[in-house]
Design a protein around this motif. Structure first.
Motif, short mmCIF file in Angstrom:
data_model
loop_
_atom_site.label_atom_id
_atom_site.label_comp_id
_atom_site.label_asym_id
_atom_site.label_seq_id
_atom_site.Cartn_x
_atom_site.Cartn_y
_atom_site.Cartn_z
N PRO A 167 0.83 -1.22 0.00
CA PRO A 167 0.00 0.00 0.00
C PRO A 167 0.86 1.26 0.00
O PRO A 167 1.82 1.37 0.76
N ILE A 168 0.50 2.20 -0.86
CA ILE A 168 1.20 3.48 -0.96
C ILE A 168 0.30 4.55 -0.34
O ILE A 168 -0.84 4.74 -0.76
N ALA A 169 0.84 5.24 0.65
CA ALA A 169 0.03 6.24 1.36
C ALA A 169 -0.06 7.55 0.59
O ALA A 169 -1.09 8.23 0.64
N ALA A 170 1.02 7.93 -0.10
CA ALA A 170 1.04 9.25 -0.72
C ALA A 170 1.94 9.27 -1.94
O ALA A 170 2.93 8.55 -2.02
N VAL A 171 1.57 10.11 -2.88
CA VAL A 171 2.41 10.39 -4.03
C VAL A 171 2.69 11.89 -4.03
O VAL A 171 1.79 12.71 -3.83
N GLN A 172 3.95 12.25 -4.20
CA GLN A 172 4.36 13.65 -4.16
C GLN A 172 4.76 14.10 -5.56
O GLN A 172 5.47 13.38 -6.28
N PHE A 173 4.32 15.29 -5.94
CA PHE A 173 4.56 15.80 -7.28
C PHE A 173 4.29 17.30 -7.28
O PHE A 173 3.61 17.82 -6.39
N GLU A 174 4.81 17.99 -8.29
CA GLU A 174 4.54 19.42 -8.38
C GLU A 174 3.13 19.65 -8.89
O GLU A 174 2.72 19.11 -9.92
N TRP A 175 2.38 20.48 -8.18
CA TRP A 175 1.00 20.80 -8.56
C TRP A 175 0.65 22.15 -7.95
O TRP A 175 0.88 22.38 -6.75
N SER A 176 0.15 23.02 -8.75
CA SER A 176 -0.26 24.34 -8.27
C SER A 176 -1.23 24.93 -9.27
O SER A 176 -1.47 24.38 -10.36
N LEU A 177 -1.75 26.07 -8.93
CA LEU A 177 -2.62 26.80 -9.85
C LEU A 177 -1.92 27.10 -11.17
O LEU A 177 -2.56 27.16 -12.22
N SER A 178 -0.59 27.24 -11.13
CA SER A 178 0.16 27.57 -12.34
C SER A 178 0.80 26.36 -13.01
O SER A 178 1.46 26.51 -14.04
N TRP A 179 0.65 25.16 -12.44
CA TRP A 179 1.14 23.92 -13.06
C TRP A 179 0.16 22.79 -12.78
O TRP A 179 0.16 22.20 -11.71
#
Length: 326
Positions: A167-179
């Protein structure tokens, strides 16, 4: 601060976390005493997710975080990462299963703790199937060295292969209003698999705060290589930020707070981890968790800063810059 659940493995975090990379690299020199004060302020404001990595500053970041958190271990969700290696030979990726335990034990020592709450594979090693790396990570959970597993900057296929192993609890990545490109693939895949979402650079590497430093970026600040901050792209992006700030003013919040509130409104499985080296900014960011946007608010925000209007392709930068610096 209202807690949020990441994934289906029981991991609970504050709605906002603190990304610690800037204390050790990427944005120019930082002061350890001020960085420590920022971490303490974050905890006092109810932020529990503290995010580090073995690669940040070649181990400096984990040691700094460990010292700052001494005596407050029970207050935090401690996250760190392995897989980007900085040594005399430069920067490389290493996800070999026989190295995973050693990387974890070195991080535990630098952090001064017995257990890591959330342990990420920082990047998938192209020479090693992700399932094999995650299999070695799962052994850390069985050994009690790690509580939950995460992945950073993976595609949907890699995420699915990893989740089939443990089981994977979280995935981290760049995300914002501008991307917003992750909304097309990683976000729906993670939700289908029951994986929580941890966006880094949720303020667009400072762009969305409307408070970029004047003039060219100083030596050591990797935004000087990012096409979103280059010449005409930056001019057009800053025009969008001014429109965002005007809308934020109507809500009596800052542009940065509005941008964070927008991301928090994307779902209860989202825990952004903005980074800052300013004690004033950490208080501002934390207050964004109390900004609630209606459907009309979100529509108005989309009207003044639509996805397609932002200029500069992060992918051309990430192909080398993200691996090197983040």
């Amino acid at each position: 601060m209202t807690p949020r659940h990441l994934g289906t493995t029981g991991l609970v975090s504050s709605a906002l976390g603190l990304g610690c990379m800037g204390f050790s690299q990427a944005y120019g020199p930082a002061d350890d005493a001020e960085s420590t004060a920022v971490i303490h302020d974050a905890l006092d404001l109810g932020i529990t997710m503290i995010d580090s990595a073995m690669s940040y500053g070649g181990g400096h970041n984990e040691r700094l975080v460990g010292r700052a958190l001494a005596g407050r271990r029970d207050d935090i969700v401690l996250a760190t990462k392995f897989g980007i290696v900085r040594d005399a030979g430069g920067v490389r990726l290493d996800g070999r299963p026989d190295h995973v335990r050693g990387y974890c034990e070195a991080s535990l020592e630098r952090l001064g703790v017995d257990t890591i709450d959330l342990y990420y594979l920082h990047r998938v090693d192209p020479e090693v199937p992700v399932a094999e790396t995650v299999g070695a990570m799962a052994e850390l959970v069985a050994a009690g060295k790690v509580r939950h597993l995460g992945l950073a900057e993976v595609n949907p296929d890699q995420l699915e292969r990893a989740a089939a192993v443990h089981p994977i609890a979280a995935v981290q990545f760049e995300w914002s209003l501008s991307w917003r490109e992750p909304e097309d693939d990683v976000v729906p895949a993670a939700r289908r698999l029951g994986v929580g979402l941890v966006p880094y650079s949720p303020l667009g590497r400072g762009l969305l705060t409307g408070a970029l430093p004047p003039g060219p970026f100083p030596a050591g600040d990797f935004r000087g290589e990012d096409p979103r901050f280059a010449d005409e792209n930056l001019t057009r992006n800053l025009a969008l930020v001014r429109a965002l700030a005007e809308l934020a003013g109507r809500h009596r919040v800052t542009a940065g707070q509005l941008a964070l509130a927008w991301l928090l409104a994307q779902g209860p499985d989202v825990v952004p981890i903005p980074g800052t080296r300013s004690r004033g900014r950490i208080a501002e960011n934390a207050a964004a968790a109390g900004v609630h946007l209606s459907g009309d608010d979100l529509a108005a925000l989309e009207a003044v800063a639509p996805r397609q209007a932002w200029q500069g392709d992060r992918r051309s930068f990430a192909a080398h810059g993200t691996t090197r610096t983040r």
